[in-house]
Design an enzyme around this catalytic site. Structure first.
Site, mmCIF file in Angstrom:
data_model
loop_
_atom_site.group_PDB
_atom_site.id
_atom_site.type_symbol
_atom_site.label_atom_id
_atom_site.label_comp_id
_atom_site.label_asym_id
_atom_site.label_seq_id
_atom_site.Cartn_x
_atom_site.Cartn_y
_atom_site.Cartn_z
ATOM 1 C CG ASP A 48 5.280 3.221 6.247
ATOM 2 O OD1 ASP A 48 4.902 3.625 5.141
ATOM 3 O OD2 ASP A 48 5.884 2.145 6.415
ATOM 4 C CG ASP A 105 3.759 0.538 1.222
ATOM 5 O OD1 ASP A 105 4.226 -0.412 1.881
ATOM 6 O OD2 ASP A 105 3.511 1.657 1.706
HETATM 7 C C1 DX5 Z 1 1.609 -0.156 5.675
HETATM 8 C C2 DX5 Z 1 2.914 0.487 5.297
HETATM 9 C C3 DX5 Z 1 3.872 -0.489 4.743
HETATM 10 C C4 DX5 Z 1 4.063 -1.651 5.597
HETATM 11 C C5 DX5 Z 1 4.450 -2.808 4.752
HETATM 12 O O1 DX5 Z 1 0.585 0.715 5.633
HETATM 13 O O2 DX5 Z 1 2.769 1.496 4.357
HETATM 14 O O3 DX5 Z 1 5.097 0.103 4.445
HETATM 15 O O4 DX5 Z 1 4.995 -1.377 6.567
HETATM 16 O O5 DX5 Z 1 4.550 -3.881 5.552
HETATM 17 P P1 DX5 Z 1 4.734 -5.355 5.016
HETATM 18 O O6 DX5 Z 1 5.963 -5.394 4.168
HETATM 19 O O7 DX5 Z 1 4.848 -6.135 6.261
HETATM 20 O O8 DX5 Z 1 3.501 -5.691 4.232
#
Ligand code: DX5
Length: 227
Positions: free
Chosen positions: A39, A179
């Site tokens: 990310d 996501d």
């Molecule tokens: C947030 C990112 C995600 C995030 C997901 O903007 O794109 O990949 O890390 O995190 P979780 O799994 O904790 O919701």
């Protein structure tokens, strides 16, 4: 499980120890992630800053599983040349960040990578429809982008189903990623709604046994399938 579509897990290191990125990558791999999603947060498109091209390069060098890059940045056009050639197989950018999304898709493909398009929870799915014949992935945000550890928005299931229908109608080969907010209690319904890939970050790193986390989510999916 026979009635469930096949799916993959993408591990995101955003919720991991950013001072031990190698360790975070290993944890995702040991947990059984099929791919890594890196990310890139620029502090402008999203309020947070994560890491840049050198982390992408090193991750691609050491990772045992495929790596994709999720650009949460303004002006993705500027980032494609910077980020290209690091070893990732796919780059995903946001429809909200580009006035010329088709040009960005072409720039990614010219660099021999797959293009993916991401959309935020408040963006109508129809906004990405013209791109569907040209992208290989649609990344549906289940949360506001930029922060791990948020709860999945309930509207996500319907959005995934709507996009699945759009993909089938135009015979696109694009897969659907969800996501954000993927946990044991949301994963099955997301797959049933039409998701192919589930990104997991806090679901891995906040688990007391991170290396068991994805197996636990998979087992929860199977349990609810048999219930
Ligand atoms: C947030 C990112 C995600 C995030 C997901 O903007 O794109 O990949 O890390 O995190 P979780 O799994 O904790 O919701």
């Amino acid at each position: 499980m026979s009635d469930l579509r096949r799916f993959q897990f993408a591990g995101s290191i955003l919720a991991g120890d950013l001072l031990d990125l190698g360790g975070a990558i290993r944890i995702c791999e040991d947990a059984g992630a099929d791919l890594l999603q890196l990310d890139i947060c620029d502090g402008h498109f999203v309020p947070t800053i994560s890491f840049g091209e050198e982390v992408v390069r090193r991750t691609c060098q050491v990772a045992q599983i495929p790596v994709e890059v999720h650009l949460m940045v303004s002006r993705p056009d500027d980032w494609i040349p910077r980020m290209a050639g690091m070893g990732q197989f796919r780059m995903i950018f946001h429809i909200e960040a580009s006035q010329r999304a088709m040009g960005v898709v072409q720039a990614i493909v010219r660099q021999s990578m797959e293009a993916g398009i991401a959309l935020n929870p408040e963006t109508p799915p129809v906004a990405i429809e013209p791109l569907l014949p040209y992208v290989r992935n649609v990344c549906v945000m289940g949360i506001a982008p930029g922060f791990a550890g948020q709860k999945l928005l309930d509207t996500t299931y319907g959005r995934v189903t709507e996009i699945r229908g759009m993909i089938e109608r135009c015979r696109s080969s694009a897969t659907i990623t969800v996501d954000g907010g993927v946990k044991a209690d949301t994963a099955r319904q997301l797959i049933e709604a039409g998701a192919d890939i589930l990104v997991v970050s806090s679901g891995i790193f906040q688990n007391p046994q991170p290396r068991e986390s994805l197996r636990q989510i998979r087992a929860a999916i199977q349990r609810t399938a048999m219930a």
